[in-house]
Design a protein around this motif. Structure first.
Motif, mmCIF file in Angstrom:
data_model
loop_
_atom_site.group_PDB
_atom_site.id
_atom_site.type_symbol
_atom_site.label_atom_id
_atom_site.label_comp_id
_atom_site.label_asym_id
_atom_site.label_seq_id
_atom_site.Cartn_x
_atom_site.Cartn_y
_atom_site.Cartn_z
ATOM 1 N N VAL A 1 0.548 -1.586 0.015
ATOM 2 C CA VAL A 1 -0.236 -0.001 -0.140
ATOM 3 C C VAL A 1 1.421 1.213 -0.118
ATOM 4 O O VAL A 1 0.408 2.319 -0.781
ATOM 5 C CB VAL A 1 -1.107 -0.198 1.307
ATOM 6 N N ALA B 1 -2.486 1.734 5.116
ATOM 7 C CA ALA B 1 -1.881 2.912 4.980
ATOM 8 C C ALA B 1 -1.909 3.841 6.313
ATOM 9 O O ALA B 1 -1.012 4.332 6.624
ATOM 10 C CB ALA B 1 -1.708 4.546 3.675
ATOM 11 N N GLU C 1 2.475 1.131 -3.228
ATOM 12 C CA GLU C 1 1.233 2.114 -4.381
ATOM 13 C C GLU C 1 1.265 3.901 -4.248
ATOM 14 O O GLU C 1 0.884 4.125 -5.235
ATOM 15 C CB GLU C 1 0.579 1.701 -4.436
ATOM 16 N N LEU C 2 1.015 3.918 -3.116
ATOM 17 C CA LEU C 2 0.569 5.804 -2.436
ATOM 18 C C LEU C 2 1.801 6.563 -2.963
ATOM 19 O O LEU C 2 1.398 7.400 -3.241
ATOM 20 C CB LEU C 2 0.114 5.620 -1.289
ATOM 21 N N TYR C 3 2.998 6.246 -1.438
ATOM 22 C CA TYR C 3 4.192 7.029 -1.613
ATOM 23 C C TYR C 3 5.429 6.535 -3.146
ATOM 24 O O TYR C 3 5.970 8.424 -3.390
ATOM 25 C CB TYR C 3 4.313 7.026 -0.483
ATOM 26 N N THR D 1 -4.658 2.788 -5.978
ATOM 27 C CA THR D 1 -4.053 1.596 -4.685
ATOM 28 C C THR D 1 -5.271 0.470 -4.865
ATOM 29 O O THR D 1 -4.366 -0.490 -5.100
ATOM 30 C CB THR D 1 -4.218 2.257 -3.992
ATOM 31 N N VAL E 1 -7.275 0.124 1.854
ATOM 32 C CA VAL E 1 -6.146 0.584 1.151
ATOM 33 C C VAL E 1 -6.006 2.142 2.652
ATOM 34 O O VAL E 1 -4.431 1.955 2.707
ATOM 35 C CB VAL E 1 -6.014 1.263 0.278
ATOM 36 N N LYS E 2 -6.911 2.846 3.204
ATOM 37 C CA LYS E 2 -6.839 3.812 3.916
ATOM 38 C C LYS E 2 -6.158 3.024 5.480
ATOM 39 O O LYS E 2 -5.634 3.762 5.763
ATOM 40 C CB LYS E 2 -8.273 4.598 4.119
ATOM 41 N N HIS F 1 0.288 6.529 -6.469
ATOM 42 C CA HIS F 1 -1.585 6.196 -7.263
ATOM 43 C C HIS F 1 -2.571 7.232 -6.352
ATOM 44 O O HIS F 1 -2.137 6.977 -5.527
ATOM 45 C CB HIS F 1 -1.412 4.849 -7.683
ATOM 46 N N THR F 2 -3.176 7.254 -7.147
ATOM 47 C CA THR F 2 -4.103 7.801 -5.531
ATOM 48 C C THR F 2 -4.413 6.534 -5.269
ATOM 49 O O THR F 2 -4.774 5.195 -5.037
ATOM 50 C CB THR F 2 -5.591 8.247 -6.434
ATOM 51 N N LEU F 3 -6.046 6.617 -3.970
ATOM 52 C CA LEU F 3 -6.169 6.039 -3.367
ATOM 53 C C LEU F 3 -7.069 4.845 -4.286
ATOM 54 O O LEU F 3 -6.655 3.901 -3.575
ATOM 55 C CB LEU F 3 -7.374 6.028 -2.537
#
Length: 192
Positions: free
Chosen positions: A149, A178, A152-154, A163, A174-175, A158-160
């Motif tokens: 996660v 993260a 992908e995010l940082y 991802t 995902v939230k 990618h956006t939530l």
């Protein structure tokens, strides 16, 4: 005129005999090398694998090739009798392995670029290095799900939603991953 023609004919005939002799000698040398490799290549490889570290299997293969190259260059020195021939080849191979070992020992240790840390130019070099090592260790401690996660995010940016789609999980997961991954990294860096 006939004298000049006969001299040219004799010279041409001598050149043809020399060319034929060299071609025949080259064919015999090639045949001899094929036999040497066929009869001794496998045993040499086995012998050299026992001399080099198991992580350097390619080194043993390179040493076999170098041994055969030395045999080719010194074909007249290679004995024809099979036992003497094998002894000669193994001696050359052993010496090449020793030379390769010594060459590796004289070189500085090779380091992967991933393992190197850039030095900071200000007075906080030690703290920066410690923080980077701590962060690297903390990321290594994350579960693969949490790490993916964050990747992908940082790292990938990618956006939530992207991802969630890429990982095949709901956006809420995902939230959550993260959040907990970042909390674990923050605690590791703050020393909690």
């Amino acid at each position: 005129m006939t004298t000049a023609t006969s001299v040219i004919d004799r010279h041409t005939a001598a050149s043809e005999r020399t060319a034929f002799g060299e071609k025949s000698r080259a064919c015999r040398a090639e045949k001899q090398m094929r036999e040497i490799h066929h009869n001794n290549g496998g045993a040499l490889l086995h012998f050299l694998r026992s001399l080099v570290s198991s992580s350097a299997a390619h080194t043993a293969e390179d040493l076999v090739q170098e041994t055969m190259l030395r045999a080719w260059r010194n074909l007249d020195a290679v004995p024809l009798e099979p036992e003497s021939q094998r002894r000669w080849l193994f001696t050359v191979a052993r010496r090449l392995a020793i030379d390769a070992y010594r060459k590796r020992q004289s070189r500085p240790t090779e380091v992967s670029l991933i393992d190197t840390e850039p030095a900071a130019h200000d007075g906080q070099a030690a703290e920066t290095v410690i923080a980077k090592l701590t962060l690297r260790h903390a990321v290594g401690e994350l579960s693969p799900a949490h790490r993916s996660v964050l990747q992908e995010l940082y790292v990938e940016g990618h956006t939530l939603d992207e991802t969630a789609t890429r990982l095949g999980v709901p956006v809420g997961t995902v939230k959550s991953r993260a959040h907990y991954a970042m909390r674990q990294l923050r605690n590791a860096l703050l020393g909690s």
